[in-house]
Write an enzyme that holds these catalytic residues in place. Structure first.
Site, short mmCIF file in Angstrom:
data_model
loop_
_atom_site.label_atom_id
_atom_site.label_comp_id
_atom_site.label_asym_id
_atom_site.label_seq_id
_atom_site.Cartn_x
_atom_site.Cartn_y
_atom_site.Cartn_z
N ASP A 57 0.83 -1.20 0.00
CA ASP A 57 0.00 0.00 0.00
C ASP A 57 0.87 1.25 0.00
OD1 ASP A 57 -2.51 1.54 0.42
OD2 ASP A 57 -1.65 1.92 2.40
N GLU A 129 -2.19 -5.21 -3.58
CA GLU A 129 -1.19 -4.51 -2.77
C GLU A 129 -0.16 -5.48 -2.21
OE1 GLU A 129 -3.92 -0.75 -1.27
OE2 GLU A 129 -3.74 -2.53 0.00
#
Length: 238
Positions: A57, A129
């Site tokens: 992320d 992610e």
């Protein structure tokens, strides 16, 4: 499934994302949901994708921010922030994971698999992610940067979603009318820990509350805001 079959499958995914892992265990971890660890006394919670998702992320945000600055040199901070928010949101990440076909490679517990885990947007967004995080650990920042650029560049150049997410739109709609900011409250929670369902209610004084469900609080909040806007007939703040 045999070791050879697993290796072949992962080679297919590596080809799709454009990165061959030196340490394939990183990719295996990126694809492992916590529900898959439950029956095994030898595996730990850290053997699932969650830590890689956390890392990916941050890497994704940095790479996208850099790409936006390069591709929109005249854009002000506000526009860059809105573009960034659209590109790094879970829904966009889930779209990327689907393009990779990542759902076919997920390692899930029986319950999560039976509940359609391989197709859940919230889970696929996480996996996008976690794969980025795994590539970063395996090949360093240049490899992760190249992966993100390949996967996201078309969506960066040609956004398919509004530059304002529903929560932001609702906030601005209320502010423009001198109303109290929207308040989001958890109305209910159900499902097992590995596959929760949240019901969020959004309220603005003077209006009836609106509820929505989601696989995370954030997703449910966005859905509730979208439902509120739809009910009020708001499609464009201009």
């Amino acid at each position: 499934m045999s070791t050879k079959a697993v290796a072949g499958d992962l080679a297919d995914l590596e080809a799709r994302i454009g990165h061959v892992f030196a340490d394939r265990s990183q990719l295996v971890r990126a694809l492992t949901h916590i529900s898959a660890l439950a029956p095994s006394p030898t595996l730990r919670r850290t053997d699932c994708y969650q830590r890689l998702e956390f890392l990916g992320d941050r890497v994704l945000g940095l790479v996208i921010a850099s790409l936006l600055c390069a591709h929109f040199p005249e854009a002000e901070e506000g526009e860059l922030s809105r573009r960034l928010a659209v590109l790094v949101r879970k829904e966009t990440c889930a779209d990327i994971a689907r393009e990779w076909g990542a759902g076919d490679f997920l390692r899930l517990g029986d319950g999560e698999a039976q509940n359609g885990g391989k197709k859940k947007s919230a889970l696929l967004g996480d996996i996008c992610e976690s794969i980025i995080g795994a590539v970063y650990l395996d090949g360093g920042f240049p490899a992760a940067q190249a992966l993100v650029e390949r996967a996201f560049i078309e969506k960066l150049r040609n956004p398919t979603r509004p530059l304002r997410d529903p929560k932001t739109m609702l906030q601005e709609w209320a502010q423009a009318r001198g109303l109290t900011p929207p308040l989001y409250k958890l109305a209910a929670r159900s499902g097992p820990d590995h596959a929760p369902v949240f019901v969020i209610a959004v309220t603005i004084p003077g209006f009836d509350p609106v509820e929505a469900r989601g696989g995370s609080k954030r997703a449910a909040e966005q859905a509730a805001a979208q439902n509120f806007l739809a009910r009020e007939g708001v499609t464009d703040l201009t």
